[in-house]
Design a protein around this motif. Sequence first.
Motif, PDB file in Angstrom:
ATOM      1  N   VAL A 281      51.373  51.535  40.365  1.00  0.00           N
ATOM      2  CA  VAL A 281      50.214  51.343  41.235  1.00  0.00           C
ATOM      3  C   VAL A 281      49.452  52.655  41.433  1.00  0.00           C
ATOM      4  CG1 VAL A 281      49.438  50.645  43.534  1.00  0.00           C
ATOM      5  CG2 VAL A 281      51.227  49.340  42.379  1.00  0.00           C
ATOM      6  N   LEU A 282      50.076  53.640  42.062  1.00  0.00           N
ATOM      7  CA  LEU A 282      49.372  54.903  42.301  1.00  0.00           C
ATOM      8  C   LEU A 282      49.133  55.668  41.009  1.00  0.00           C
ATOM      9  CD1 LEU A 282      51.165  56.121  45.567  1.00  0.00           C
ATOM     10  CD2 LEU A 282      49.101  54.704  45.328  1.00  0.00           C
ATOM     11  N   GLY A 283      50.030  55.464  40.030  1.00  0.00           N
ATOM     12  CA  GLY A 283      49.923  56.212  38.778  1.00  0.00           C
ATOM     13  C   GLY A 283      48.660  55.925  37.999  1.00  0.00           C
ATOM     14  N   ASP A 284      48.079  54.738  38.152  1.00  0.00           N
ATOM     15  CA  ASP A 284      46.815  54.445  37.457  1.00  0.00           C
ATOM     16  C   ASP A 284      45.709  54.072  38.438  1.00  0.00           C
ATOM     17  OD1 ASP A 284      47.391  51.882  38.262  1.00  0.00           O
ATOM     18  OD2 ASP A 284      47.451  51.011  36.253  1.00  0.00           O
ATOM     19  N   MET A 285      45.841  54.599  39.659  1.00  0.00           N
ATOM     20  CA  MET A 285      44.843  54.369  40.709  1.00  0.00           C
ATOM     21  C   MET A 285      44.644  52.881  40.985  1.00  0.00           C
ATOM     22  SD  MET A 285      44.117  57.470  41.464  1.00  0.00           S
ATOM     23  CE  MET A 285      42.652  57.342  42.494  1.00  0.00           C
ATOM     24  N   GLY A 286      45.715  52.119  40.862  1.00  0.00           N
ATOM     25  CA  GLY A 286      45.667  50.710  41.217  1.00  0.00           C
ATOM     26  C   GLY A 286      45.040  49.799  40.185  1.00  0.00           C
TER      27      GLY A 286
ATOM     28  N   ALA B 279      50.191  42.844  28.841  1.00  0.00           N
ATOM     29  CA  ALA B 279      51.116  43.975  28.875  1.00  0.00           C
ATOM     30  C   ALA B 279      51.032  44.708  30.208  1.00  0.00           C
ATOM     31  CB  ALA B 279      50.818  44.932  27.725  1.00  0.00           C
ATOM     32  N   ASP B 280      49.822  44.882  30.730  1.00  0.00           N
ATOM     33  CA  ASP B 280      49.655  45.568  32.007  1.00  0.00           C
ATOM     34  C   ASP B 280      50.287  44.768  33.153  1.00  0.00           C
ATOM     35  OD1 ASP B 280      48.360  47.693  30.874  1.00  0.00           O
ATOM     36  OD2 ASP B 280      46.334  47.027  31.426  1.00  0.00           O
ATOM     37  N   LEU B 281      50.117  43.452  33.128  1.00  0.00           N
ATOM     38  CA  LEU B 281      50.691  42.624  34.187  1.00  0.00           C
ATOM     39  C   LEU B 281      52.217  42.636  34.126  1.00  0.00           C
ATOM     40  CD1 LEU B 281      48.190  39.630  34.054  1.00  0.00           C
ATOM     41  CD2 LEU B 281      48.479  41.235  35.955  1.00  0.00           C
ATOM     42  N   VAL B 282      52.775  42.594  32.912  1.00  0.00           N
ATOM     43  CA  VAL B 282      54.238  42.653  32.763  1.00  0.00           C
ATOM     44  C   VAL B 282      54.759  44.000  33.259  1.00  0.00           C
ATOM     45  CG1 VAL B 282      56.142  42.657  31.122  1.00  0.00           C
ATOM     46  CG2 VAL B 282      54.315  40.965  30.904  1.00  0.00           C
ATOM     47  N   ALA B 283      54.083  45.084  32.887  1.00  0.00           N
ATOM     48  CA  ALA B 283      54.515  46.413  33.337  1.00  0.00           C
ATOM     49  C   ALA B 283      54.480  46.514  34.857  1.00  0.00           C
ATOM     50  CB  ALA B 283      53.620  47.488  32.717  1.00  0.00           C
ATOM     51  N   LEU B 284      53.415  46.002  35.455  1.00  0.00           N
ATOM     52  CA  LEU B 284      53.281  46.049  36.914  1.00  0.00           C
ATOM     53  C   LEU B 284      54.395  45.271  37.603  1.00  0.00           C
ATOM     54  CD1 LEU B 284      51.485  46.576  39.524  1.00  0.00           C
ATOM     55  CD2 LEU B 284      50.509  44.304  39.054  1.00  0.00           C
ATOM     56  N   LEU B 285      54.705  44.088  37.081  1.00  0.00           N
ATOM     57  CA  LEU B 285      55.533  43.148  37.827  1.00  0.00           C
ATOM     58  C   LEU B 285      57.003  43.158  37.445  1.00  0.00           C
ATOM     59  CD1 LEU B 285      52.961  40.237  37.962  1.00  0.00           C
ATOM     60  CD2 LEU B 285      53.624  41.769  39.822  1.00  0.00           C
ATOM     61  N   THR B 286      57.375  43.872  36.373  1.00  0.00           N
ATOM     62  CA  THR B 286      58.790  43.950  36.012  1.00  0.00           C
ATOM     63  C   THR B 286      59.655  44.470  37.166  1.00  0.00           C
ATOM     64  OG1 THR B 286      58.427  44.096  33.631  1.00  0.00           O
ATOM     65  CG2 THR B 286      60.468  45.038  34.464  1.00  0.00           C
ATOM     66  N   PRO B 287      59.275  45.572  37.838  1.00  0.00           N
ATOM     67  CA  PRO B 287      60.117  45.999  38.965  1.00  0.00           C
ATOM     68  C   PRO B 287      60.146  44.999  40.117  1.00  0.00           C
ATOM     69  CG  PRO B 287      58.117  47.336  38.828  1.00  0.00           C
ATOM     70  CD  PRO B 287      58.184  46.533  37.576  1.00  0.00           C
ATOM     71  N   VAL B 288      59.100  44.209  40.274  1.00  0.00           N
ATOM     72  CA  VAL B 288      59.085  43.199  41.335  1.00  0.00           C
ATOM     73  C   VAL B 288      60.056  42.073  40.989  1.00  0.00           C
ATOM     74  CG1 VAL B 288      57.642  41.642  42.701  1.00  0.00           C
ATOM     75  CG2 VAL B 288      56.692  43.792  41.849  1.00  0.00           C
ATOM     76  N   ILE B 289      60.059  41.645  39.739  1.00  0.00           N
ATOM     77  CA  ILE B 289      61.015  40.608  39.331  1.00  0.00           C
ATOM     78  C   ILE B 289      62.440  41.093  39.551  1.00  0.00           C
ATOM     79  CG2 ILE B 289      62.045  39.572  37.257  1.00  0.00           C
ATOM     80  CD1 ILE B 289      59.444  38.634  36.386  1.00  0.00           C
ATOM     81  N   LYS B 290      62.719  42.315  39.114  1.00  0.00           N
ATOM     82  CA  LYS B 290      64.091  42.823  39.229  1.00  0.00           C
ATOM     83  C   LYS B 290      64.500  42.931  40.696  1.00  0.00           C
ATOM     84  CE  LYS B 290      67.742  45.685  39.162  1.00  0.00           C
ATOM     85  NZ  LYS B 290      68.459  46.199  40.334  1.00  0.00           N
ATOM     86  N   ALA B 291      63.691  43.560  41.518  1.00  0.00           N
ATOM     87  CA  ALA B 291      64.099  43.865  42.889  1.00  0.00           C
ATOM     88  C   ALA B 291      63.899  42.689  43.841  1.00  0.00           C
ATOM     89  CB  ALA B 291      63.332  45.088  43.397  1.00  0.00           C
ATOM     90  N   PHE B 292      62.743  42.065  43.800  1.00  0.00           N
ATOM     91  CA  PHE B 292      62.446  41.005  44.775  1.00  0.00           C
ATOM     92  C   PHE B 292      63.343  39.795  44.540  1.00  0.00           C
ATOM     93  CE2 PHE B 292      59.420  37.859  46.784  1.00  0.00           C
ATOM     94  CZ  PHE B 292      59.423  38.436  48.040  1.00  0.00           C
TER      95      PHE B 292
END
Length: 594
Positions: A456-461, A387-400
């Motif tokens: 990233v910054l929201g959970d100190m990385g 779940a943490d990896l999906v949350a982190l990378l969802t904006p990367v999938i959409k934008a990148f």
Amino acid sequence: MGQYTAPLRDMQFVLHELLDVENELKALPRHADIDADTINQVLKEAGKFCSEVVFPLNQVGDQEGCRYHDGVVKAPTGFKEAYQQYVDAGWPALACDPDHGGQGLPVLVNNALYEMLNSANQAWTMYPGLSHGAYECLHAHGTPAQKAVYLPKIVSGEWTGTMCLTEPHCGTDLGILRSKAEPNDDGSYAITGTKIFISAGEHDLAANIIHLVLARLPDAPPGTKGISLFIVPKFIPDEHGAPGQRNGIRCGSIEHKMGIHGNATCVMNLDGARGWLVGEPNKGLNAMFVMMNAARLGVGMQGLGLTEVAYQNSLAYAKDRLQMRSLTGPKAPDKPADPIIVHPDVRRMLLTQKAYLEAGRAFSYWTALQIDRELSHTDESVRKEAADLVALLTPVIKAFLTDNAFTSTNLAMQVYGGHGYIAEWGMEQYVRDARINMIYEGTNTIQSLDLLGRKVLGDMGAKLKKFGKMVQDFVEQEGVKEEMQEFVNPLADIGDKVQKLTMEIGMKAMGNQDEAGAAAVDYLRVVGHLVFAYFWARMARIALDKQGSGDPFYTSKLATARFYFAKLLPETAYHIRAARAGSKTLMDLEADLF
């Protein structure tokens, strides 16, 4: 019109050689009996449907567009018939819960289906795609009664769905939306307001359309904490579950757009429309985020799909089109000129598409597998990490992926030269269609702010470190092998640079939050390349192991990996420098001096 053939060989490479899906699914009880042969057969049939039924309608939809008259919208010629074939074949139910009539296949398989659908016809695919997002939202947050009424119809494809968020005065800033929901005596609500840019908001493909609408209750607090979510059907289901009374939500007009002409982008007017609360009062944005995140992943797949079809067609053109001679001497001496694929810059354009495409497929399929693990794994710690990896990378999938798709479709058009600019060849449509993907479901700048600020910054990385550990583990495992140096060394280097860049931006942002805003877009680009470098290194490892088989597939994979590390990853040097440049040069100029 061009061509489209489902890229089954590369899809199977990612699923079975890179991800080892059959063994991964054995750890997920609901999918433990699904084997590679089943997945391959499903994808083969899906590819056939996409190429034979949906793809021939792509140019038709672009040229005809949707037709609007007095609140009624008709989709382009053939769209309704193709949708009925889609429903009859059971495709809407593929990854849905068997309790509601679904087939229960993994999200990963559904993700692969949608890649092919988007390659074939993005505008058409948005109709069932949004419906699946509505299914996921109601499945997660609907009451048992709501699920019983709506989910079987959405799962079967008999009814479609939308999400109604944006209003004329607010786009991403949903905290200032004005639509109102007044309670009725029967437990429903009377909803009034106007929503814009509603994809598939009105059409003639299905018997009913289920709108998920954000609105405010009378006593709602201001901002995003005062938003509630409502089911607002076009036709209110009667006691038998059939479409009954016409509801007070109607299409006021459709937009005339740059692309995706075959999908109706609607202005929806609600005049006391009856709606039913989904989830808790004032917690609607939390419920809607299920659909929004699904949509963001779906938009990434739109980008991937367009990259594939544009690459296929520009590659075929480059092999056929004769123009000049190779700089190193004729390569087709029996012809009056050489095919343009002999020229270095044409190869650059083709390999850029190929490198972005194949890494994007690996990345997005891997992410879909993480969603399956999040939903179904027996180990809670595995579910949490996924779940943490999906949350982190969802904006990367959409934008990148959508940034890369726009780059790739432009390169594909450039390969065609002047013919690429002409509508009859079909390539300029992909450029126009690809452009919206960078805008809707949260612009790519919003995705960048989400990645850097929240994820990233929201959970100190913490989430970023989880992905970083995967990279580090691979580097430590493969870094001692001579044949992997050309891949592992740059991967390790970009991993270190992301860590240092993150810390630097975080420190600056503590004193001035504009520093994060100024760096965010460049930062996402760098993280996207970290992800792609990781997957290209993993794919290179497989190709090295199997190149002795004599299969040219692995030769091609290895060559593309080398191109990526040599020609595309160096882009990060610019973006790191730009991110470090800070906000001062952006913010010092007074607004009236622009």
